[in-house]
Design a protein around this motif. Structure first.
Motif, mmCIF file in Angstrom:
data_model
loop_
_atom_site.group_PDB
_atom_site.id
_atom_site.type_symbol
_atom_site.label_atom_id
_atom_site.label_comp_id
_atom_site.label_asym_id
_atom_site.label_seq_id
_atom_site.Cartn_x
_atom_site.Cartn_y
_atom_site.Cartn_z
ATOM 1 N N LEU A 289 -7.657 -2.699 5.643
ATOM 2 C CA LEU A 289 -7.769 -1.362 5.036
ATOM 3 C C LEU A 289 -6.829 -1.150 3.849
ATOM 4 C CD1 LEU A 289 -8.114 0.857 8.278
ATOM 5 C CD2 LEU A 289 -9.931 -0.069 6.848
ATOM 6 N N TRP A 290 -6.722 -2.188 3.007
ATOM 7 C CA TRP A 290 -5.749 -2.135 1.920
ATOM 8 C C TRP A 290 -6.135 -1.113 0.835
ATOM 9 C CZ3 TRP A 290 -8.206 -3.361 -2.552
ATOM 10 C CH2 TRP A 290 -9.354 -4.159 -2.453
ATOM 11 N N ALA A 291 -7.400 -0.792 0.706
ATOM 12 C CA ALA A 291 -7.788 0.147 -0.359
ATOM 13 C C ALA A 291 -7.348 1.572 -0.010
ATOM 14 C CB ALA A 291 -9.292 0.087 -0.600
ATOM 15 N N LEU A 292 -7.717 2.029 1.197
ATOM 16 C CA LEU A 292 -7.419 3.423 1.576
ATOM 17 C C LEU A 292 -6.092 3.566 2.317
ATOM 18 C CD1 LEU A 292 -10.954 4.588 2.782
ATOM 19 C CD2 LEU A 292 -9.904 4.887 0.531
ATOM 20 N N GLY A 293 -5.688 2.516 3.041
ATOM 21 C CA GLY A 293 -4.473 2.578 3.857
ATOM 22 C C GLY A 293 -4.819 2.656 5.340
ATOM 23 N N GLY A 294 -4.197 1.799 6.131
ATOM 24 C CA GLY A 294 -4.498 1.700 7.566
ATOM 25 C C GLY A 294 -4.114 2.939 8.357
ATOM 26 N N TYR B 279 -5.485 8.356 7.630
ATOM 27 C CA TYR B 279 -6.693 8.849 8.322
ATOM 28 C C TYR B 279 -7.453 9.894 7.509
ATOM 29 C CZ TYR B 279 -3.687 7.126 12.106
ATOM 30 O OH TYR B 279 -2.844 6.377 12.856
ATOM 31 N N ASP B 280 -6.699 10.758 6.822
ATOM 32 C CA ASP B 280 -7.333 11.860 6.085
ATOM 33 C C ASP B 280 -8.227 11.373 4.946
ATOM 34 O OD1 ASP B 280 -5.924 13.441 7.743
ATOM 35 O OD2 ASP B 280 -4.411 14.071 6.263
ATOM 36 N N ALA B 281 -7.963 10.153 4.490
ATOM 37 C CA ALA B 281 -8.718 9.628 3.331
ATOM 38 C C ALA B 281 -9.965 8.846 3.759
ATOM 39 C CB ALA B 281 -7.810 8.719 2.506
ATOM 40 N N TRP B 282 -10.067 8.546 5.040
ATOM 41 C CA TRP B 282 -11.101 7.600 5.473
ATOM 42 C C TRP B 282 -12.521 8.115 5.279
ATOM 43 C CZ3 TRP B 282 -8.837 5.519 10.756
ATOM 44 C CH2 TRP B 282 -7.749 4.693 10.468
ATOM 45 N N SER B 283 -12.742 9.363 5.682
ATOM 46 C CA SER B 283 -14.115 9.857 5.664
ATOM 47 C C SER B 283 -14.649 9.882 4.224
ATOM 48 C CB SER B 283 -14.153 11.232 6.321
ATOM 49 O OG SER B 283 -15.444 11.715 6.267
ATOM 50 N N VAL C 69 0.868 -1.185 0.000
ATOM 51 C CA VAL C 69 0.000 0.000 0.000
ATOM 52 C C VAL C 69 0.900 1.228 0.000
ATOM 53 C CG1 VAL C 69 -1.760 1.273 1.291
ATOM 54 C CG2 VAL C 69 -1.818 -1.236 1.235
ATOM 55 N N SER C 70 0.789 2.039 -1.060
ATOM 56 C CA SER C 70 1.615 3.256 -1.109
ATOM 57 C C SER C 70 0.747 4.450 -1.473
ATOM 58 C CB SER C 70 2.744 3.100 -2.136
ATOM 59 O OG SER C 70 2.237 3.353 -3.426
ATOM 60 N N ASP C 71 1.188 5.650 -1.041
ATOM 61 C CA ASP C 71 0.423 6.869 -1.330
ATOM 62 C C ASP C 71 0.387 7.157 -2.829
ATOM 63 O OD1 ASP C 71 0.262 7.370 1.452
ATOM 64 O OD2 ASP C 71 2.280 8.224 1.400
ATOM 65 N N ALA C 72 1.412 6.691 -3.536
ATOM 66 C CA ALA C 72 1.538 7.044 -4.954
ATOM 67 C C ALA C 72 0.490 6.329 -5.815
ATOM 68 C CB ALA C 72 2.943 6.682 -5.438
ATOM 69 N N GLU C 73 -0.038 5.241 -5.316
ATOM 70 C CA GLU C 73 -0.968 4.447 -6.133
ATOM 71 C C GLU C 73 -2.415 4.873 -5.881
ATOM 72 O OE1 GLU C 73 -1.355 -0.243 -7.220
ATOM 73 O OE2 GLU C 73 -1.346 0.250 -5.101
ATOM 74 N N ALA D 28 2.391 -4.502 3.004
ATOM 75 C CA ALA D 28 3.786 -4.131 2.774
ATOM 76 C C ALA D 28 3.798 -2.670 2.311
ATOM 77 C CB ALA D 28 4.394 -5.042 1.724
ATOM 78 N N GLY D 29 4.974 -2.146 1.993
ATOM 79 C CA GLY D 29 5.078 -0.775 1.472
ATOM 80 C C GLY D 29 5.022 0.270 2.574
ATOM 81 N N THR D 30 5.002 1.542 2.135
ATOM 82 C CA THR D 30 4.931 2.668 3.080
ATOM 83 C C THR D 30 3.815 3.583 2.637
ATOM 84 O OG1 THR D 30 7.304 2.589 3.565
ATOM 85 C CG2 THR D 30 6.179 4.667 4.027
ATOM 86 N N HIS D 31 2.914 3.925 3.550
ATOM 87 C CA HIS D 31 1.883 4.930 3.231
ATOM 88 C C HIS D 31 1.705 5.817 4.453
ATOM 89 C CE1 HIS D 31 -0.656 2.013 5.388
ATOM 90 N NE2 HIS D 31 -1.422 3.043 5.667
ATOM 91 N N ALA D 32 1.310 7.064 4.196
ATOM 92 C CA ALA D 32 1.131 8.051 5.258
ATOM 93 C C ALA D 32 2.350 8.100 6.193
ATOM 94 C CB ALA D 32 -0.151 7.758 6.046
#
Ligand SMILES: O=C(O)CCC(=O)C(=O)O
Length: 266
Positions: free
Chosen positions: A41-46, A49-53, A10-14, A201-205
């Motif tokens: 939470l693989w779609a938005l990223g665990g 937080y800002d993307a959840w709502s 899960v990455s921010d770039a995708e 895996a990967g890095t997000h947020a």
């Protein structure tokens, strides 16, 4: 039975739509598996937080719809990890989805223990209130999510509800990888159950994820373990080993149901 754990990166770039399409293709590539598992939470990223709502979806939303079709097309049980669930009458929840090989959403589990103490998920999400199991023709699945792994009383309750395979999707950070691996084995040994722990895996947020998804048998033996990067972990095992382990080493029989109160000092 054969299980495939999809340790998705899960990455921010995708963009989310691309990740959904990628997850769909990866699930479909597991034809022949009896059970396929995706992470938390693989779609938005665990930790996004800002993307959840804005990205929250109902139980018949885009992720669920895609996953239902994928499960049906490959004829496998699918634990589709979790989504940010929009409940029209309440807060959002971190909700796991289990689909039958016919593509029906047969069980949902709202994560009980929310991570973040006084921030993040702990304030942004509602807490689940129910212990959830899912019956399959192979075994009864016990559902738990990420931070839940730290709470043995939840797994004891799942054991009492008949769970034999604990399925734990996660977005567990690399910083505490040792806890992840240790706790997955601990829960397997203590409940004499299989643990299927599927991480991202990967890095997000800004949070590097640990990877190291793992499948542990009821004796605490690691049957298969992933590395830190995206990969699919496939493992074959016999769910009847749960009954064998519990009969051969009947430690659960010695539980003290009603722990004696501490002795009073005179
Ligand atoms: O307990 C931990 O160390 C990580 C938990 C977590 O990241 C989560 O539940 O999302």
């Amino acid at each position: 039975m054969r299980a495939s754990l999809i340790q998705l990166s899960v990455s921010d770039a995708e963009p989310v739509a691309e990740r959904r399409a990628r997850a769909d293709a990866l699930v479909r590539a597991q034809r022949g598996a009896d059970l396929v598992v995706l992470p938390e939470l693989w779609a938005l990223g665990g930790f996004a937080y800002d993307a959840w709502s804005a990205g929250a979806e109902p139980l018949d939303g885009p992720t669920a719809e895609l996953m239902a079709r994928a499960a049906k097309d490959i004829g496998a049980w699918l634990h589709a990890g979790s989504i940010v669930e929009r409940d029209p009458d309440g807060p959002v929840y971190n909700t796991s989805l289990v689909f039958s090989p016919g593509g029906d959403l047969v069980q949902t589990y709202r994560k009980i223990h929310r991570f973040g103490f006084d921030s993040g998920e702990a304030v942004a999400m509602g807490a689940g209130q129910e212990i959830v199991t899912a019956g399959t023709e192979f075994a009864t699945l016990g559902l738990a999510t990420c931070y839940d792994l730290r709470f043995p009383e939840l797994f004891r309750a799942l054991l009492d509800a008949g769970a034999e395979l604990m399925v734990v999707p996660a977005a567990w950070p690399a910083r505490r990888r040792e806890h992840w691996s240790l706790l997955a084995r601990a829960r397997a040994v203590e409940e004499q159950a299989f643990v299927l722990a599927c991480n991202t895996a990967g890095t997000h947020a800004g949070v590097e994820q640990a990877g190291y998804s793992v499948v542990v048998d009821p004796w605490g033996t690691v049957l298969a373990e992933a590395g830190p990067d995206e990969e699919v972990l496939t493992v074959e095992f016999d769910p009847a080993e749960v009954a064998r382990a519990r009969a051969e080493f009947p430690v659960l029989r010695d539980r003290l149901l009603g722990i004696p109160a501490p002795a009073q000092r005179r």
